[in-house]
Design a protein around this motif. Structure first.
Motif, PDB file in Angstrom:
ATOM      1  N   GLN A 244       0.831  -1.201   0.000  1.00  0.00           N
ATOM      2  CA  GLN A 244       0.000   0.000   0.000  1.00  0.00           C
ATOM      3  C   GLN A 244       0.863   1.247   0.000  1.00  0.00           C
ATOM      4  OE1 GLN A 244      -3.534   0.204  -0.049  1.00  0.00           O
ATOM      5  NE2 GLN A 244      -2.951   2.316  -0.533  1.00  0.00           N
ATOM      6  N   GLN A 347      -3.319  -3.774  -5.811  1.00  0.00           N
ATOM      7  CA  GLN A 347      -3.953  -5.092  -5.807  1.00  0.00           C
ATOM      8  C   GLN A 347      -3.231  -6.055  -4.857  1.00  0.00           C
ATOM      9  OE1 GLN A 347      -4.033  -6.376  -9.873  1.00  0.00           O
ATOM     10  NE2 GLN A 347      -5.763  -5.052 -10.430  1.00  0.00           N
ATOM     11  N   ASP A 350      -4.343  -5.144  -1.372  1.00  0.00           N
ATOM     12  CA  ASP A 350      -5.701  -5.627  -1.078  1.00  0.00           C
ATOM     13  C   ASP A 350      -5.707  -7.148  -0.881  1.00  0.00           C
ATOM     14  OD1 ASP A 350      -6.535  -3.029  -1.326  1.00  0.00           O
ATOM     15  OD2 ASP A 350      -7.240  -3.241  -3.403  1.00  0.00           O
ATOM     16  N   THR A 353      -4.283  -8.026   2.449  1.00  0.00           N
ATOM     17  CA  THR A 353      -5.240  -7.735   3.526  1.00  0.00           C
ATOM     18  C   THR A 353      -6.286  -8.842   3.635  1.00  0.00           C
ATOM     19  OG1 THR A 353      -4.931  -5.356   3.233  1.00  0.00           O
ATOM     20  CG2 THR A 353      -6.923  -6.074   4.373  1.00  0.00           C
TER      21      THR A 353
END
Length: 425
Positions: A244, A347, A350, A353
């Motif tokens: 991120q 991506q 994400d 996560t």
């Protein structure tokens, strides 16, 4: 002489006086009062038509009768207790049957009248109450005497009953023998079955113990796996945070590129072939000017030297321009490429996560599974303990059943002897 003196002495008695005390209380039956004590008293005083009696009955009370028996006024006293009717009717459905008693007292020097009193009471009861009432209720009535000698009057009828009872007892003893034989056989079978149960309980206990041990080890392994998955979730969180941050930085770098950069770079790339063409044309024009020079020798030599230098530098120049054009074309794609890299890192962030969340759920699920396996281990331990206790109980049952079979076998022998002895009676 002795036999003649003692044979049926009541037939040679003069009239005797006997007191009758009725303490009985009437009982309501089907909406009507039933005073059996009063009816029996009246029947004794009136006497029976079919049996002569040398007894004069006098209705009295407790005090008068006791005094008369003591001073010789009364040879005997018959007392009907207050529960006589209630006891006689106690065979009704829903009630607990009890014996109805009639108390007979005689003077110490008048024991010979016991038989006469008994006969008179039995005859009067049969006459007064009737066959039906007697069969239903007076089976509960017996005469009670205050001394052992008072029972001699009923010995004869008791002997007949004893004979009948002995016959029934013989049949019962034979049935008891057969039943004890069956019980002995059943007890032996029970002992064998309990022994087999005890033998089977031991492997069950061992298997349950192994189950508990294996389940405990599996629970430990499951918890270790849960801890590893939890660490994976933590690592995935770090990867997500790093990607991120990288995506944010790359997007920031892309934002610093001027909006016209890609267009200008593309124009430069498109102009590179034209520049090379111009360089080639310029070198050719210089060479032609040198070849057609009409000036002084010195001027023409300078043109020739310049043309030679241009021709020598032309390949490197065109190559450099071509490389610049290629780089410019690539530079034109740089903003879009940087944005693509930033999107790819987003991506990745994400996905990491999501991976972390799934790993945590997996860790929680593994913890729950470990708890369930702990329950299996605990249940296995309890099963093992219960199987051992069951084995001990079954062994004790087998031993007890074997002892029961042995004891019943001895009882069967005793019952056979009892049947033989009762048959002889």
């Amino acid at each position: 002489i002795l036999v003649g003196a003692l044979y049926n002495p009541t037939d040679r008695l003069d009239n005797i006086t006997a007191a009758i005390v009725n303490d009985d209380k009437a009982v309501e039956l089907n909406g009507q009062l039933v005073p059996l004590g009063r009816q029996l008293t009246g029947g004794l005083v009136k006497g029976a038509d079919d049996q002569p009696s040398n007894i004069d009955w006098v209705i009295s009370n407790d005090d008068d009768a006791a005094a008369g028996l003591k001073d010789g006024t009364y040879t005997a006293v018959v007392t009907i207790p207050e529960n006589f009717t209630a006891a006689s009717l106690s065979t009704r459905p829903g009630e607990t049957p009890e014996k109805a008693t009639i108390d007979v007292q005689t003077a110490p020097d008048a024991r010979v009248v016991d038989g006469a009193i008994t006969a008179q009471l039995a005859s009067t009861a049969s006459s007064v109450f009737g066959a039906e009432l007697s069969s239903q209720y007076l089976t509960n009535v017996f005469l009670g005497f205050t001394t052992l000698s008072d029972q001699l009057g009923t010995a004869a009828s008791g002997a007949h009953q004893l004979a009948d009872g002995a016959s029934q007892a013989a049949d019962g003893a034979t049935a008891l023998k057969d039943g004890l034989g069956q019980l002995s056989t059943g007890a032996s079978g029970l002992a064998d079955g309990a022994s087999q149960l005890a033998a089977g309980a031991a492997p069950l206990a061992d298997g349950a113990t192994k189950l508990a041990s294996g389940a405990s080890a599996l629970a430990t392994g499951t918890r270790d796996a849960a801890a590893g998955v939890d660490k994976l979730a933590t690592g995935a969180d770090g990867i997500a945070a790093g990607n991120q941050q990288l995506a944010t930085q790359i997007n920031g770098l892309a934002d610093q590129i001027p909006p016209s950069f890609a267009t200008d770079a593309q124009k430069l790339a498109d102009a590179a072939p034209q520049v090379n063409t111009a360089l080639v044309d310029a070198a050719a024009a210089l060479q032609k000017a040198a070849d057609e020079c009409t000036g002084t020798a010195e001027q023409c030599q300078a043109l020739r030297d310049a043309a030679d230098a241009a021709n020598r530098a032309l390949p490197q120049a065109t190559q450099t321009v071509a490389q610049i054009g290629s780089l410019a074309g690539q530079a034109a794609q740089l903003p879009a490429g940087i944005r693509a890299i930033a999107a790819a890192n987003q991506q990745l962030a994400d996905g990491a996560t999501g991976l972390a969340g799934g790993a945590r759920e997996a860790a929680t699920g593994l913890g729950t599974i470990a708890g369930g396996i702990d329950g299996v281990a605990g249940g296995g331990t309890q099963l093992a303990d219960g199987a051992r206790q069951f084995g001990s109980g079954a062994q004790a049952l087998s031993s007890g059943a074997a002892q029961l079979a042995s004891g019943v076998s001895l009882s069967e022998d005793g019952a056979a002897q009892l049947a033989d002895g009762v048959g002889q009676v």
